[in-house]
Design a protein around this motif. Structure first.
Motif, PDB file in Angstrom:
ATOM      1  N   ARG A  58      -2.712  -4.676  -8.103  1.00 22.01           N
ATOM      2  CA  ARG A  58      -3.861  -4.638  -7.198  1.00 22.01           C
ATOM      3  C   ARG A  58      -3.793  -3.492  -6.190  1.00 22.01           C
ATOM      4  O   ARG A  58      -4.670  -3.386  -5.332  1.00 22.01           O
ATOM      5  CB  ARG A  58      -3.964  -5.970  -6.442  1.00 22.01           C
ATOM      6  CG  ARG A  58      -4.216  -7.198  -7.307  1.00 22.01           C
ATOM      7  CD  ARG A  58      -4.254  -8.423  -6.411  1.00 22.01           C
ATOM      8  NE  ARG A  58      -4.509  -9.663  -7.129  1.00 22.01           N
ATOM      9  CZ  ARG A  58      -5.706 -10.208  -7.310  1.00 22.01           C
ATOM     10  NH1 ARG A  58      -6.784  -9.582  -6.863  1.00 22.01           N
ATOM     11  NH2 ARG A  58      -5.840 -11.355  -7.925  1.00 22.01           N
ATOM     12  N   VAL A  59      -2.740  -2.692  -6.238  1.00 16.38           N
ATOM     13  CA  VAL A  59      -2.609  -1.568  -5.308  1.00 16.38           C
ATOM     14  C   VAL A  59      -2.445  -0.272  -6.093  1.00 16.38           C
ATOM     15  O   VAL A  59      -2.032  -0.280  -7.262  1.00 16.38           O
ATOM     16  CB  VAL A  59      -1.416  -1.749  -4.343  1.00 16.38           C
ATOM     17  CG1 VAL A  59      -1.604  -2.979  -3.474  1.00 16.38           C
ATOM     18  CG2 VAL A  59      -0.096  -1.820  -5.105  1.00 16.38           C
ATOM     19  N   ASP A  60      -2.739   0.835  -5.440  1.00 13.42           N
ATOM     20  CA  ASP A  60      -2.612   2.149  -6.083  1.00 13.42           C
ATOM     21  C   ASP A  60      -1.199   2.690  -5.857  1.00 13.42           C
ATOM     22  O   ASP A  60      -0.988   3.679  -5.167  1.00 13.42           O
ATOM     23  CB  ASP A  60      -3.663   3.103  -5.495  1.00 13.42           C
ATOM     24  CG  ASP A  60      -3.673   4.459  -6.196  1.00 13.42           C
ATOM     25  OD1 ASP A  60      -3.116   4.566  -7.312  1.00 13.42           O
ATOM     26  OD2 ASP A  60      -4.227   5.420  -5.615  1.00 13.42           O
ATOM     27  N   TRP A  61      -0.224   2.021  -6.499  1.00 15.16           N
ATOM     28  CA  TRP A  61       1.163   2.399  -6.243  1.00 15.16           C
ATOM     29  C   TRP A  61       1.510   3.779  -6.806  1.00 15.16           C
ATOM     30  O   TRP A  61       2.466   4.405  -6.353  1.00 15.16           O
ATOM     31  CB  TRP A  61       2.119   1.335  -6.792  1.00 15.16           C
ATOM     32  CG  TRP A  61       2.021   1.075  -8.275  1.00 15.16           C
ATOM     33  CD1 TRP A  61       1.247   0.152  -8.893  1.00 15.16           C
ATOM     34  CD2 TRP A  61       2.739   1.741  -9.323  1.00 15.16           C
ATOM     35  NE1 TRP A  61       1.419   0.194 -10.253  1.00 15.16           N
ATOM     36  CE2 TRP A  61       2.332   1.158 -10.542  1.00 15.16           C
ATOM     37  CE3 TRP A  61       3.689   2.766  -9.348  1.00 15.16           C
ATOM     38  CZ2 TRP A  61       2.840   1.568 -11.772  1.00 15.16           C
ATOM     39  CZ3 TRP A  61       4.203   3.180 -10.572  1.00 15.16           C
ATOM     40  CH2 TRP A  61       3.779   2.587 -11.763  1.00 15.16           C
ATOM     41  N   ARG A  62       0.716   4.271  -7.750  1.00 18.01           N
ATOM     42  CA  ARG A  62       1.002   5.613  -8.277  1.00 18.01           C
ATOM     43  C   ARG A  62       0.682   6.716  -7.260  1.00 18.01           C
ATOM     44  O   ARG A  62       1.055   7.867  -7.468  1.00 18.01           O
ATOM     45  CB  ARG A  62       0.227   5.852  -9.577  1.00 18.01           C
ATOM     46  CG  ARG A  62       0.732   4.991 -10.724  1.00 18.01           C
ATOM     47  CD  ARG A  62       0.136   5.415 -12.046  1.00 18.01           C
ATOM     48  NE  ARG A  62       0.543   4.530 -13.118  1.00 18.01           N
ATOM     49  CZ  ARG A  62       1.696   4.607 -13.774  1.00 18.01           C
ATOM     50  NH1 ARG A  62       2.549   5.563 -13.445  1.00 18.01           N
ATOM     51  NH2 ARG A  62       1.988   3.758 -14.738  1.00 18.01           N
ATOM     52  N   SER A  63      -0.007   6.361  -6.181  1.00 13.55           N
ATOM     53  CA  SER A  63      -0.253   7.336  -5.115  1.00 13.55           C
ATOM     54  C   SER A  63       0.863   7.335  -4.077  1.00 13.55           C
ATOM     55  O   SER A  63       0.833   8.138  -3.137  1.00 13.55           O
ATOM     56  CB  SER A  63      -1.585   7.030  -4.425  1.00 13.55           C
ATOM     57  OG  SER A  63      -1.511   5.818  -3.686  1.00 13.55           O
ATOM     58  N   TRP A  64       1.848   6.449  -4.227  1.00 11.97           N
ATOM     59  CA  TRP A  64       2.965   6.392  -3.285  1.00 11.97           C
ATOM     60  C   TRP A  64       3.892   7.592  -3.515  1.00 11.97           C
ATOM     61  O   TRP A  64       3.749   8.316  -4.516  1.00 11.97           O
ATOM     62  CB  TRP A  64       3.732   5.086  -3.475  1.00 11.97           C
ATOM     63  CG  TRP A  64       2.945   3.848  -3.150  1.00 11.97           C
ATOM     64  CD1 TRP A  64       1.662   3.781  -2.683  1.00 11.97           C
ATOM     65  CD2 TRP A  64       3.394   2.491  -3.298  1.00 11.97           C
ATOM     66  NE1 TRP A  64       1.287   2.475  -2.521  1.00 11.97           N
ATOM     67  CE2 TRP A  64       2.313   1.654  -2.882  1.00 11.97           C
ATOM     68  CE3 TRP A  64       4.580   1.897  -3.724  1.00 11.97           C
ATOM     69  CZ2 TRP A  64       2.412   0.265  -2.893  1.00 11.97           C
ATOM     70  CZ3 TRP A  64       4.668   0.520  -3.736  1.00 11.97           C
ATOM     71  CH2 TRP A  64       3.598  -0.297  -3.326  1.00 11.97           C
ATOM     72  N   PRO A  65       4.860   7.814  -2.648  1.00 13.56           N
ATOM     73  CA  PRO A  65       5.807   8.924  -2.845  1.00 13.56           C
ATOM     74  C   PRO A  65       6.472   8.881  -4.220  1.00 13.56           C
ATOM     75  O   PRO A  65       6.686   7.811  -4.793  1.00 13.56           O
ATOM     76  CB  PRO A  65       6.831   8.709  -1.718  1.00 13.56           C
ATOM     77  CG  PRO A  65       6.037   8.042  -0.635  1.00 13.56           C
ATOM     78  CD  PRO A  65       5.080   7.130  -1.359  1.00 13.56           C
ATOM     79  N   ALA A 102       8.598   6.549  -9.383  1.00  7.61           N
ATOM     80  CA  ALA A 102       9.609   6.632 -10.440  1.00  7.61           C
ATOM     81  C   ALA A 102      10.446   5.360 -10.510  1.00  7.61           C
ATOM     82  O   ALA A 102      10.798   4.897 -11.601  1.00  7.61           O
ATOM     83  CB  ALA A 102      10.511   7.842 -10.200  1.00  7.61           C
ATOM     84  N   ALA A 103      10.758   4.785  -9.363  1.00  7.30           N
ATOM     85  CA  ALA A 103      11.567   3.565  -9.346  1.00  7.30           C
ATOM     86  C   ALA A 103      10.818   2.402  -9.980  1.00  7.30           C
ATOM     87  O   ALA A 103      11.402   1.612 -10.741  1.00  7.30           O
ATOM     88  CB  ALA A 103      11.964   3.222  -7.909  1.00  7.30           C
ATOM     89  N   ILE A 104       9.529   2.284  -9.699  1.00  7.99           N
ATOM     90  CA  ILE A 104       8.728   1.200 -10.287  1.00  7.99           C
ATOM     91  C   ILE A 104       8.585   1.404 -11.789  1.00  7.99           C
ATOM     92  O   ILE A 104       8.747   0.464 -12.578  1.00  7.99           O
ATOM     93  CB  ILE A 104       7.355   1.116  -9.600  1.00  7.99           C
ATOM     94  CG1 ILE A 104       7.520   0.667  -8.147  1.00  7.99           C
ATOM     95  CG2 ILE A 104       6.432   0.155 -10.351  1.00  7.99           C
ATOM     96  CD1 ILE A 104       6.256   0.754  -7.329  1.00  7.99           C
TER      97      ILE A 104
END
Length: 244
Positions: free
Chosen positions: A98-105, A110-112
Motif C-alpha cells: 500500500r506504499v510506494d516503497w520503491r521511491s525510498w532510498p 534493495a533490502a526489501i
C-alpha cells in the motif's frame, strides 16, 4: 532453519531499518490503545508480535505516516513473516503493498527486494512452509507489484515442483475465467502481473507440469494462451466431461 540467503536478507533488513520510528504518530484511537501506538513512536523497543501483525495489515488511513510506521515495523515484521510467528498473512493487504516503497532510498529498496526473493526461495525448499505457498507468492507479488522474479526464481526440485502443482490448481480456477487470484492487489500493475502469470503458466509452467506427469493440469494451463471464448470452446472440456 532459514537458508543462508534468507538469514543474510533478514540481517540486512535489521541493519538498514534499525532505529526508524514514526515519531509523531497518533494512530487510530478506535483501533489501537495508546500503548500500542507508542511502539511506533519509539525506536529500538521490541514490539509484541500481535501488535506487529495488527499494524502490518492495517489500512493506511489509520496512520499519520504509514511509510514511517512500516519502516519501524520492518525488522520484526520480516522475521515474523520468515519464521511463521504471525497468525496468518493472507487475510488482508500487506502494508508494503500500500506504499510506494520503491521511491525510498536505494539501500532500503534493495533490502526489501532481497528479502522478498530470499523468502520466496526459502519457502520453495520447504514441503510445509510456515504459511501456504500460494499465500507467500501472493504476498511477495503484491508487495513487489510483479510476478516475474518469483516465477523466474521458481527452482526445479521435487518440493518446488509439488508447490507448482498446488499453486496452479488454485490459480486456474480464477485465471481460466479471467478473474484475478490475487485478493489484495490494488493498483494498475495487477493487469500486467496477471498477463505475465497467464503467459508463464501457458508456456514454461505447463511444460514443467507435463514433465511431472501432470498432463491434465498442463493442458488446462495451456488454455490460458487462448482468448476467453476459444478457451472455453476448446475440445478439452468435452473430452474431460466424457472421462469424468
Amino acid at each position: 532453519m532459514p537458508s543462508a540467503a534468507l538469514d543474510a536478507a533478514l540481517a540486512d533488513i535489521d541493519t538498514v531499518f534499525n532505529g526508524f520510528a514514526s515519531f509523531d504518530e497518533t494512530g487510530c484511537g478506535f483501533c489501537h490503545v495508546p500503548e500500542e501506538t507508542a511502539y511506533l513512536r519509539t525506536p529500538y523497543v521490541r514490539i509484541p508480535v500481535g501488535v506487529v501483525q495488527y499494524y502490518l495489515f492495517e489500512v493506511p488511513d489509520h496512520f499519520d505516516d504509514h511509510p514511517a510506521a512500516l519502516r519501524r515495523l520492518l525488522p520484526q515484521a520480516a522475521r515474523a513473516m520468515a519464521d511463521g510467528s504471525l497468525d496468518t498473512i493472507g487475510y488482508g493487504a500487506h502494508g508494503l503493498s500500500r506504499v510506494d516503497w520503491r521511491s525510498w532510498p536505494a539501500e532500503q529498496v534493495a533490502a526489501i527486494e532481497a528479502f522478498l526473493h530470499a523468502w520466496w526461495q526459502d519457502a520453495l525448499t520447504r514441503p510445509d512452509p510456515p504459511y501456504g505457498i500460494d499465500e507467500i507468492f501472493d504476498t511477495c507479488a503484491t508487495i513487489a507489484r510483479t510476478v516475474t522474479p518469483f516465477l523466474a526464481g521458481w527452482e526445479r526440485s521435487p518440493v518446488a515442483d509439488a508447490h507448482l502443482v498446488h499453486c496452479t490448481n488454485g490459480w486456474l480456477y480464477d485465471l481460466l475465467s479471467d478473474v484475478s487470484p490475487f485478493f489484495w492487489w490494488y493498483d494498475d500493475s495487477e493487469d500486467t502481473g496477471l498477463a505475465d502469470l497467464r503467459s508463464w503458466l501457458a508456456g514454461p509452467g505447463a511444460a514443467r507440469l507435463r514433465a511431472q506427469g501432470e498432463s491434465d493440469l498442463a493442458t488446462r494451463a495451456e488454455l490460458l494462451a487462448l482468448p476467453y471464448d476459444e478457451r472455453w470452446a476448446h475440445p478439452y472440456w468435452a473430452s474431460a466431461s466424457a472421462t469424468n
